[in-house]
Design a protein around this motif. Structure first.
Motif, PDB file in Angstrom:
ATOM      1  N   SER A   3       1.147   7.085  19.092  1.00 37.05           N
ATOM      2  CA  SER A   3      -0.118   7.418  18.438  1.00 37.05           C
ATOM      3  C   SER A   3       0.105   8.127  17.105  1.00 37.05           C
ATOM      4  N   HIS A   4       1.331   8.616  16.863  1.00 39.53           N
ATOM      5  CA  HIS A   4       1.612   9.324  15.619  1.00 39.53           C
ATOM      6  C   HIS A   4       1.986   8.381  14.481  1.00 39.53           C
ATOM      7  N   VAL A   5       1.919   7.073  14.691  1.00 36.69           N
ATOM      8  CA  VAL A   5       2.207   6.115  13.630  1.00 36.69           C
ATOM      9  C   VAL A   5       1.256   6.351  12.460  1.00 36.69           C
ATOM     10  N   TYR A   6       1.818   6.416  11.254  1.00 42.48           N
ATOM     11  CA  TYR A   6       1.013   6.702  10.075  1.00 42.48           C
ATOM     12  C   TYR A   6       0.420   5.408   9.528  1.00 42.48           C
ATOM     13  N   LEU A   7      -0.917   5.301   9.547  1.00 42.64           N
ATOM     14  CA  LEU A   7      -1.635   4.130   9.046  1.00 42.64           C
ATOM     15  C   LEU A   7      -2.666   4.598   8.029  1.00 42.64           C
ATOM     16  N   PRO A   8      -2.364   4.545   6.740  1.00 35.35           N
ATOM     17  CA  PRO A   8      -3.299   5.041   5.711  1.00 35.35           C
ATOM     18  C   PRO A   8      -4.646   4.310   5.772  1.00 35.35           C
ATOM     19  N   ASP A   9      -5.702   5.015   5.480  1.00 38.53           N
ATOM     20  CA  ASP A   9      -7.034   4.422   5.516  1.00 38.53           C
ATOM     21  C   ASP A   9      -7.144   3.227   4.568  1.00 38.53           C
ATOM     22  N   ASP A 208       6.994   6.103  10.260  1.00 36.17           N
ATOM     23  CA  ASP A 208       6.739   6.596   8.911  1.00 36.17           C
ATOM     24  C   ASP A 208       6.899   5.513   7.852  1.00 36.17           C
ATOM     25  N   ALA A 209       6.926   4.241   8.264  1.00 32.75           N
ATOM     26  CA  ALA A 209       7.177   3.151   7.319  1.00 32.75           C
ATOM     27  C   ALA A 209       6.169   3.111   6.178  1.00 32.75           C
ATOM     28  N   LEU A 210       4.942   3.591   6.427  1.00 39.84           N
ATOM     29  CA  LEU A 210       3.894   3.507   5.411  1.00 39.84           C
ATOM     30  C   LEU A 210       3.602   4.841   4.738  1.00 39.84           C
ATOM     31  N   LYS A 211       4.507   5.791   4.869  1.00 45.02           N
ATOM     32  CA  LYS A 211       4.295   7.118   4.266  1.00 45.02           C
ATOM     33  C   LYS A 211       4.105   7.034   2.750  1.00 45.02           C
ATOM     34  N   ASN A 212       4.797   6.097   2.106  1.00 43.49           N
ATOM     35  CA  ASN A 212       4.706   5.979   0.655  1.00 43.49           C
ATOM     36  C   ASN A 212       3.918   4.737   0.231  1.00 43.49           C
ATOM     37  N   TRP A 213       3.094   4.227   1.135  1.00 45.86           N
ATOM     38  CA  TRP A 213       2.338   3.000   0.860  1.00 45.86           C
ATOM     39  C   TRP A 213       1.276   3.234  -0.211  1.00 45.86           C
ATOM     40  N   SER A 214       1.145   2.259  -1.107  1.00 43.52           N
ATOM     41  CA  SER A 214       0.062   2.284  -2.096  1.00 43.52           C
ATOM     42  C   SER A 214      -0.157   0.883  -2.631  1.00 43.52           C
ATOM     43  N   ILE A 215      -1.361   0.611  -3.098  1.00 44.40           N
ATOM     44  CA  ILE A 215      -1.669  -0.684  -3.687  1.00 44.40           C
ATOM     45  C   ILE A 215      -0.799  -0.930  -4.917  1.00 44.40           C
ATOM     46  N   SER A 216      -0.585   0.096  -5.711  1.00 46.14           N
ATOM     47  CA  SER A 216       0.206  -0.074  -6.938  1.00 46.14           C
ATOM     48  C   SER A 216       1.647  -0.451  -6.623  1.00 46.14           C
ATOM     49  N   SER A 217       2.216   0.141  -5.562  1.00 44.94           N
ATOM     50  CA  SER A 217       3.601  -0.209  -5.206  1.00 44.94           C
ATOM     51  C   SER A 217       3.690  -1.644  -4.714  1.00 44.94           C
ATOM     52  N   ILE A 218       2.657  -2.119  -4.012  1.00 43.05           N
ATOM     53  CA  ILE A 218       2.634  -3.504  -3.552  1.00 43.05           C
ATOM     54  C   ILE A 218       2.621  -4.458  -4.739  1.00 43.05           C
ATOM     55  N   HIS A 219       1.819  -4.162  -5.737  1.00 42.52           N
ATOM     56  CA  HIS A 219       1.766  -5.016  -6.929  1.00 42.52           C
ATOM     57  C   HIS A 219       3.105  -5.019  -7.658  1.00 42.52           C
ATOM     58  N   SER A 220       3.757  -3.859  -7.715  1.00 40.31           N
ATOM     59  CA  SER A 220       5.066  -3.770  -8.362  1.00 40.31           C
ATOM     60  C   SER A 220       6.112  -4.590  -7.604  1.00 40.31           C
ATOM     61  N   ILE A 221       6.128  -4.454  -6.276  1.00 46.26           N
ATOM     62  CA  ILE A 221       7.079  -5.213  -5.458  1.00 46.26           C
ATOM     63  C   ILE A 221       6.823  -6.705  -5.590  1.00 46.26           C
ATOM     64  N   ALA A 222       5.551  -7.093  -5.634  1.00 39.96           N
ATOM     65  CA  ALA A 222       5.204  -8.509  -5.736  1.00 39.96           C
ATOM     66  C   ALA A 222       5.758  -9.143  -7.013  1.00 39.96           C
ATOM     67  N   GLU A 223       5.796  -8.390  -8.099  1.00 44.44           N
ATOM     68  CA  GLU A 223       6.360  -8.926  -9.341  1.00 44.44           C
ATOM     69  C   GLU A 223       7.846  -9.219  -9.169  1.00 44.44           C
ATOM     70  N   THR A 224       8.553  -8.331  -8.499  1.00 41.96           N
ATOM     71  CA  THR A 224       9.972  -8.580  -8.207  1.00 41.96           C
ATOM     72  C   THR A 224      10.131  -9.805  -7.319  1.00 41.96           C
ATOM     73  N   GLN A 225       9.274  -9.920  -6.318  1.00 43.51           N
ATOM     74  CA  GLN A 225       9.344 -11.065  -5.409  1.00 43.51           C
ATOM     75  C   GLN A 225       9.130 -12.381  -6.149  1.00 43.51           C
ATOM     76  N   LYS A 226       8.238 -12.389  -7.118  1.00 41.26           N
ATOM     77  CA  LYS A 226       7.991 -13.602  -7.907  1.00 41.26           C
ATOM     78  C   LYS A 226       9.232 -13.978  -8.715  1.00 41.26           C
TER      79      LYS A 226
END
Length: 475
Positions: A3-9, A208-226
């Motif tokens: 139950s302590h899994v971190y899931l940002p809103d 704690d996999a999502l402790k540093n999760w953010s929309i901006s980081s996803i967009h940044s990672i996606a550019e590398t993936q492309k």
């Protein structure tokens, strides 16, 4: 429950927008908070699936087949005294502890294909080696498997797993994988790009996999993936197969990356549906034919897998190469025959076909033949397997002769007791009862090769590499 899994809103809001209509958010959250089932993959380079199933019965391990991988099983085992990773079966490479979802990409890469057609395969982000060793087994150690890892600190772990599992057709490299499109254009029959990602699907094993999760980081990672998927497509032969996968859930890192490839290369790109990969695949199928695996669908990690075919040539980026002198020299046929005879005489082991012998200083290496055209095109950190060191009286055989070439019922070996096997994996010399000899000897336990030793009177000197030594909680 975790139950302590971190899931940002904000993450949950994003998931609610992309979750298929037949799935519920309550089930998604509950699945994220539920511990993963442990799963393993049988390493068929070392043992057949049937023999492993019989071994599991003897060990009282309960197995449940993983539907998308004939070598994969969810496993229930008593680990109160000995963790699965410290069993001799694991240390000898008979199986790999691998999350079930991560078995999907190699299975997709090899589905509906003749394995022999893949003479050259690239794994662009290979560490720690679960998918690399799965691919090597699917290739049956034939052809060449280039295993690249960007993080230098992880290459050592990758090599240890390759060595443990008896892989001999791999060549390791340590580059940003964006180089492959320019350095080795249209060179590979098949490519796996298990791309670096935000790891949204991994919360069941890392709270704690999502402790540093953010929309901006996803967009940044996606550019590398492309960038990476473009590089992979350039490196792929026309008619070749590319599997793109991530352990994340966002469409920005998955569907949109694949669509970027289609937008960039047009009719040269076609998506192959994975609807027939396994029974039940349709439960995770997207309209494009990709697998978008939410954790509650198969009670697994979240994952994404796309299978892509290359139908036309592309224009790769132009690069300037400064390779320097290649430090290895190919052995003459006469010297190869001398080596072959010496190995047969010493350990009753044959050199495998479709391999070539090279030397560097006093070291003797076995390379896959299909690697040779690439030797002047890319710098590899390690190629094939080291089988010997030369000295004035002949050859000093190396550990990978045991892990990658020896067959327990055919080679010159000594069968040791449980106590001696335990000592062996702890890096200690052993003294088999009432036996002695001279020279190198293959060490076996329970009809399984566990290493290469050397007789010193009535003692067998331990030759296990330090990275494979365990010092506690052994079987």
């Amino acid at each position: 429950m975790h139950s302590h899994v971190y899931l940002p809103d904000e993450f949950l809001e994003q998931m609610a927008q992309i979750l298929p209509k037949h799935l519920s958010m309550d089930d998604f959250v509950n699945a994220c908070q539920k511990p993963l089932r442990k799963s393993v993959r049988v390493n068929t380079l070392k043992i057949s699936v049937a023999d492993f199933v019989e071994l599991a019965k003897q060990k009282e391990w309960e197995l449940q087949p993983v539907p998308w991988c004939t070598e994969g099983f969810w496993i229930s085992a008593d680990e109160s005294n000995v963790p699965l990773g410290n069993t001799y079966e694991h240390m000898a490479g008979l199986f790999y502890i691998q999350e079930a979802s991560s078995m999907i990409p190699p299975s997709a890469l090899f589905s509906h294909e003749q394995h022999s057609e893949f003479e050259s395969v690239l794994d662009m982000a290979a560490a720690p080696g679960s998918k690399t060793t799965q691919i090597a087994a699917l290739m049956n150690n034939q052809g060449v498997l280039v295993a690249n890892e960007y993080a230098a600190s992880r290459v050592k772990v990758l090599h240890a797993n390759i060595e443990r599992c008896g892989v001999r057709n791999a060549a390791l490299s340590n580059f940003d994988a964006r180089v492959f499109g320019g350095w080795l254009p249209e060179r590979f029959d098949a490519i796996l790009l298990d791309a670096p990602c935000s790891g949204e699907g991994t919360v069941r094993k890392d709270a704690d996999a999502l402790k540093n999760w953010s929309i901006s980081s996803i967009h940044s990672i996606a550019e590398t993936q492309k960038d990476l998927i473009e590089s992979a497509f350039h490196a792929l032969k026309v008619g070749g197969t590319l599997v793109y996968s991530t352990c994340t859930l966002s469409e920005e890192e998955n569907q949109q990356v694949c669509q970027h490839l289609k937008n960039t290369f047009g009719d040269s790109v076609t998506f192959e549906s994975l609807d027939n990969l396994f029974e039940g695949a349709s439960d995770a199928l997207t309209s494009e034919g990709f697998l978008h695996v939410f954790p509650q669908v198969f009670d697994s990690e979240g994952f994404f897998v796309a299978k892509i075919k290359k139908l036309g040539k592309t224009q790769p980026p132009v690069v300037k190469k400064r390779m320097g002198k290649f430090p290895f020299e190919k052995l003459s046929n006469k010297k190869v025959q001398e080596l072959t005879n010496a190995l047969k005489s010493a350990l009753n082991i044959d050199l495998p076909p479709q391999s070539s012998v090279w030397t560097r200083d006093k070291d003797v290496w076995l390379f896959p033949q299909e690697l040779e055209p690439m030797l002047g095109e890319l710098r590899f950190s390690r190629m094939g397997i080291k089988i010997a060191e030369t000295h004035k009286n002949g050859y000093r055989w190396q550990h990978q002769v045991a892990t990658a070439l020896a067959q327990p019922n055919e080679c010159r070996c000594i069968h040791v007791s449980l106590e001696d096997a335990r000592e062996w994996f702890m890096g200690r010399d052993i003294r088999p009862e009432s036996e002695s000899g001279k020279g190198e000897i293959i060490v076996c336990y329970n009809d399984t090769v566990i290493g290469l030793g050397k007789w010193v009177g009535n003692r067998v000197k331990n030759g296990l590499p330090r990275e494979l030594v365990r010092d506690k909680n052994l079987f």
